[in-house]
Design a protein around this motif. Sequence first.
Motif, PDB file in Angstrom:
ATOM      1  N   ASN A   1       0.834  -1.206   0.000  1.00  0.00           N
ATOM      2  CA  ASN A   1       0.000   0.000   0.000  1.00  0.00           C
ATOM      3  C   ASN A   1       0.865   1.250   0.000  1.00  0.00           C
ATOM      4  O   ASN A   1       0.588   2.224   0.690  1.00  0.00           O
ATOM      5  N   ASN A   2       1.971   1.198  -0.778  1.00  0.00           N
ATOM      6  CA  ASN A   2       2.855   2.355  -0.953  1.00  0.00           C
ATOM      7  C   ASN A   2       3.397   2.852   0.378  1.00  0.00           C
ATOM      8  O   ASN A   2       3.465   4.059   0.653  1.00  0.00           O
ATOM      9  N   ALA A   3       3.784   1.921   1.240  1.00  0.00           N
ATOM     10  CA  ALA A   3       4.403   2.235   2.542  1.00  0.00           C
ATOM     11  C   ALA A   3       3.461   3.025   3.459  1.00  0.00           C
ATOM     12  O   ALA A   3       3.898   3.838   4.275  1.00  0.00           O
ATOM     13  N   ALA A   4       2.166   2.761   3.345  1.00  0.00           N
ATOM     14  CA  ALA A   4       1.200   3.442   4.208  1.00  0.00           C
ATOM     15  C   ALA A   4       1.359   2.973   5.662  1.00  0.00           C
ATOM     16  O   ALA A   4       1.720   1.824   5.915  1.00  0.00           O
ATOM     17  N   TRP A   5       1.084   3.876   6.588  1.00  0.00           N
ATOM     18  CA  TRP A   5       1.145   3.497   8.007  1.00  0.00           C
ATOM     19  C   TRP A   5       0.100   2.435   8.283  1.00  0.00           C
ATOM     20  O   TRP A   5      -1.069   2.576   7.914  1.00  0.00           O
ATOM     21  N   THR A   6       0.544   1.354   8.922  1.00  0.00           N
ATOM     22  CA  THR A   6      -0.292   0.164   9.124  1.00  0.00           C
ATOM     23  C   THR A   6      -0.157  -0.331  10.553  1.00  0.00           C
ATOM     24  O   THR A   6       0.962  -0.413  11.086  1.00  0.00           O
TER      25      THR A   6
END
Length: 386
Positions: free
Chosen positions: A377-382
Amino acid sequence: MNRKLRMGMVGGGRGAFIGGVHRMAANLDGKIELVAGCFSSDPEKSKASGEDFFLDPSRVYTSYEEMAKAEAALPADKRIDFVSIVVRNNLHVPVATAFLKAGINVICDKPLALSLEEGKAFAEVVAKSGKVFALTHNYTGYPMVKEAKAIVKSGRLGRLLKVVAEYPQGYASSAFKEAAPSKIANWRMDPNVSGVSNCMGDIGSHAENLARYITGLEIEELAAELTTFIPGRNLDDDGNVLVRYQNGVKGIIYASQVSSGDENNLNIRVYGTEGSIEWHQEHPNELIVKFPDKPREIWRRGNSYNGPEATAYTRLPFGHPEAFIEAFANIYLAAGEAIRDELAGKFPRPEGYDFPNIDDGLAGMAFIEATVASSKNNAAWTKPGH
């Protein structure tokens, strides 16, 4: 208990590096004896391995299912007290489940499971069994890692600000020069066997676990970029992760198998408002302790200034290096205490034990899957799912 613990093993037969490590570690303190095993899915190889270890042929099995059933049926003074599981990732839970349901304690290689979902279901099996389950995140076994944990816990570093954990290896870099796949293109690149990640799942999880052990901090969310540099691979061989820990602490976790020239360069730095600590796995007998108002200190294993946490897991006087096998042995030593308590009907102790357990395993699986999800997810915060 006035006898050695009786150990069984699944996996780890002829030619298996990690099996030999486990056997040496278990045997180091003279408190454990290997008496049974299913050392390979190939019955002939299992039999030959049993001969290598001078075992009674009747205690060398052709499958882990047969072994669990047969050992559980033996009299209490004959059957194994625990099994050591050193098979590929996809078999960790099936094998451990078979032995726990047979009433046998388990020490298992990491990672906990093939997936977080499988790990959560397995945690219920562990809880229901009432048996000991230990996970061999072996780097927590080093005395100076235990010293680092004690320093952080004492508050000497002040309020924690930042954690940097790195695990670069370069062994896979040779694949860039090869015309055809080699042994480096091994089972760890098969998601059906290793899980959703190679590099971050294999060694990045060690960096995560080391940071968790020393600091006691849980990850609140992370942002990850995983990369497959080697053409034709299905899973990652490099990864960079930004971490937001609880209490506002920030972190960086980096793992790589294509960092050319690096061997097994796991290291960690923990920074606080009043000082910091630094430990390098390739120089494991030293802990660097730094304060802003005086020269840095190098604390060494085996000295009188070490605290009880490190001293309890130190075997040799200072100046005689202890390393990888001894760290593994410390996991077996601590888990052995729990197994003896279980056999005596005194498990668990209120104060707990110093070895990685099911909770550490679940945190590791949550970390692995969160890094993969974030990277996709494009290095999204998870947020990790545990």
